[in-house]
Scaffold this active site. Structure first.
Site, PDB file in Angstrom:
ATOM      1  N   ASN A 188      -6.944   4.889   7.914  1.00 49.00           N
ATOM      2  CA  ASN A 188      -6.455   3.507   7.950  1.00 49.00           C
ATOM      3  C   ASN A 188      -7.121   2.708   6.844  1.00 49.00           C
ATOM      4  OD1 ASN A 188      -5.156   1.135   8.986  1.00 49.00           O
ATOM      5  ND2 ASN A 188      -7.083   0.539   9.953  1.00 49.00           N
ATOM      6  N   GLU A 244      -7.219  -2.670  -2.561  1.00 48.70           N
ATOM      7  CA  GLU A 244      -6.716  -1.685  -1.590  1.00 48.70           C
ATOM      8  C   GLU A 244      -5.873  -0.630  -2.305  1.00 48.70           C
ATOM      9  OE1 GLU A 244      -4.855  -3.219   1.998  1.00 48.70           O
ATOM     10  OE2 GLU A 244      -6.105  -4.986   1.962  1.00 48.70           O
ATOM     11  N   LEU A 248      -2.503   2.758  18.215  1.00 44.93           N
ATOM     12  CA  LEU A 248      -2.055   4.056  18.728  1.00 44.93           C
ATOM     13  C   LEU A 248      -2.888   4.463  19.948  1.00 44.93           C
ATOM     14  CD1 LEU A 248      -1.686   5.705  15.220  1.00 44.93           C
ATOM     15  CD2 LEU A 248       0.214   5.225  16.783  1.00 44.93           C
ATOM     16  N   ASN A 293       0.837  -1.208   0.000  1.00 40.13           N
ATOM     17  CA  ASN A 293       0.000   0.000   0.000  1.00 40.13           C
ATOM     18  C   ASN A 293       0.870   1.256   0.000  1.00 40.13           C
ATOM     19  OD1 ASN A 293      -3.044  -0.375   0.149  1.00 40.13           O
ATOM     20  ND2 ASN A 293      -2.325  -1.932   1.590  1.00 40.13           N
ATOM     21  N   HIS A 324      -8.262  -1.224   5.994  1.00 41.61           N
ATOM     22  CA  HIS A 324      -8.474  -2.505   6.668  1.00 41.61           C
ATOM     23  C   HIS A 324      -9.009  -3.516   5.649  1.00 41.61           C
ATOM     24  CE1 HIS A 324      -9.199  -5.157  10.041  1.00 41.61           C
ATOM     25  NE2 HIS A 324     -10.350  -5.472   9.486  1.00 41.61           N
TER      26      HIS A 324
HETATM   27  C1  GAR Z   1      -3.155  -4.816   4.069  1.00 45.30           C
HETATM   28  O1  GAR Z   1      -4.008  -5.851   3.635  1.00 45.30           O
HETATM   29  C2  GAR Z   1      -3.883  -3.930   5.058  1.00 45.30           C
HETATM   30  O2  GAR Z   1      -5.241  -3.749   4.755  1.00 45.30           O
HETATM   31  C3  GAR Z   1      -3.721  -4.720   6.321  1.00 45.30           C
HETATM   32  O3  GAR Z   1      -2.401  -5.195   6.280  1.00 45.30           O
HETATM   33  C4  GAR Z   1      -2.024  -5.379   4.912  1.00 45.30           C
HETATM   34  C5  GAR Z   1      -0.714  -4.653   4.677  1.00 45.30           C
HETATM   35  O4  GAR Z   1      -0.187  -4.944   3.412  1.00 45.30           O
HETATM   36  N1  GAR Z   1      -3.972  -3.928   7.466  1.00 45.30           N
HETATM   37  C6  GAR Z   1      -4.472  -4.412   8.588  1.00 45.30           C
HETATM   38  O5  GAR Z   1      -4.763  -5.574   8.743  1.00 45.30           O
HETATM   39  C7  GAR Z   1      -4.651  -3.381   9.700  1.00 45.30           C
HETATM   40  N2  GAR Z   1      -5.466  -3.902  10.722  1.00 45.30           N
HETATM   41  P1  GAR Z   1       0.981  -4.052   2.815  1.00 45.30           P
HETATM   42  O6  GAR Z   1       2.068  -3.953   3.890  1.00 45.30           O
HETATM   43  O7  GAR Z   1       1.457  -4.819   1.619  1.00 45.30           O
HETATM   44  O8  GAR Z   1       0.413  -2.712   2.467  1.00 45.30           O
END
Ligand code: GAR
Length: 194
Positions: A112, A179, A98, A22, A114
């Site tokens: 954020n 995402e 946080l 992301n 999710h």
């Molecule tokens: C993503 O799927 C994001 O939505 C999730 O972690 C992944 C990170 O991927 N976030 C959570 O679960 C937060 N609670 P990335 O490091 O490749 O962006």
């Protein structure tokens, strides 16, 4: 909410803990001429987070905090955010909760992403739980961060179909693709919806 003043890009920090896909998509977005954000600072909770490579590649300031002593780490971090004149924080796979105090200091300025259709499947292991429950759909959500986990006001969501032969890894990859599409769009929406 964050105010977009004139055409000046909003100084943004991205917080990560892992692969940083992301982060990569947000950097790409920030480099567009018409993008409303400039990424000035990357914060990691893990020294070995793969995503830190993108900071190096794009010469963006980066710092790692272990958050074991959360109030100390946040205190030092708040100082750094002030030095970099950060006005927007995007959590992107950041696995630390946080404190209320920190969130209050950046009230309405922390977003954020999710990997579920919130309010369903807050917290961890979303893909496993979605598959175990034989859900037909899942997806991803960009939301404002408030003091309750994954419960802030929703900015944008994208739904995906869960196929019969889906496994957690295939669903993760399917959702990650979405995402990368919606996070930039949700940021633009958040910055203009005043
Ligand atoms: C993503 O799927 C994001 O939505 C999730 O972690 C992944 C990170 O991927 N976030 C959570 O679960 C937060 N609670 P990335 O490091 O490749 O962006």
């Amino acid at each position: 909410m964050v105010k977009l003043i004139g055409f000046k890009k909003v100084n943004t920090a991205v917080f990560i803990s892992g692969a940083g896909s992301n982060l990569r998509s947000l950097i790409k977005f920030s480099l567009l001429k018409k993008s409303p954000i400039k990424i000035n600072f990357i914060v990691s909770s893990k020294i070995k987070a793969k995503g830190l490579e993108y900071a190096k590649l794009h010469k963006i300031k980066k710092k790692t905090y272990n958050f074991k002593n959360i109030s100390f780490s946040e205190k030092v971090l708040l100082k750094e955010l002030e030095i970099s004149k950060i006005n927007l924080i995007c959590l992107a796979g950041f696995m630390i909760i946080l404190s209320k105090n920190f969130i209050k200091k950046f009230n309405g300025k922390i977003l954020n992403i999710h990997p579920s259709l919130l309010p369903k499947y807050k917290g961890l292991n979303t893909h496993e739980r979605v598959i175990n429950n034989r859900e037909k759909f899942s997806g991803c959500t960009v939301h404002y961060v408030n003091s309750q986990l994954d419960a802030g006001k929703i900015i944008m969501q994208k739904k995906v179909k869960v196929s019969k032969k889906e496994n957690p890894q295939s669903l993760k990859e399917k959702i990650l693709k979405q995402e990368h599409q919606i996070y930039p769009k949700a940021i633009s929406k958040a910055l203009t919806s005043l």
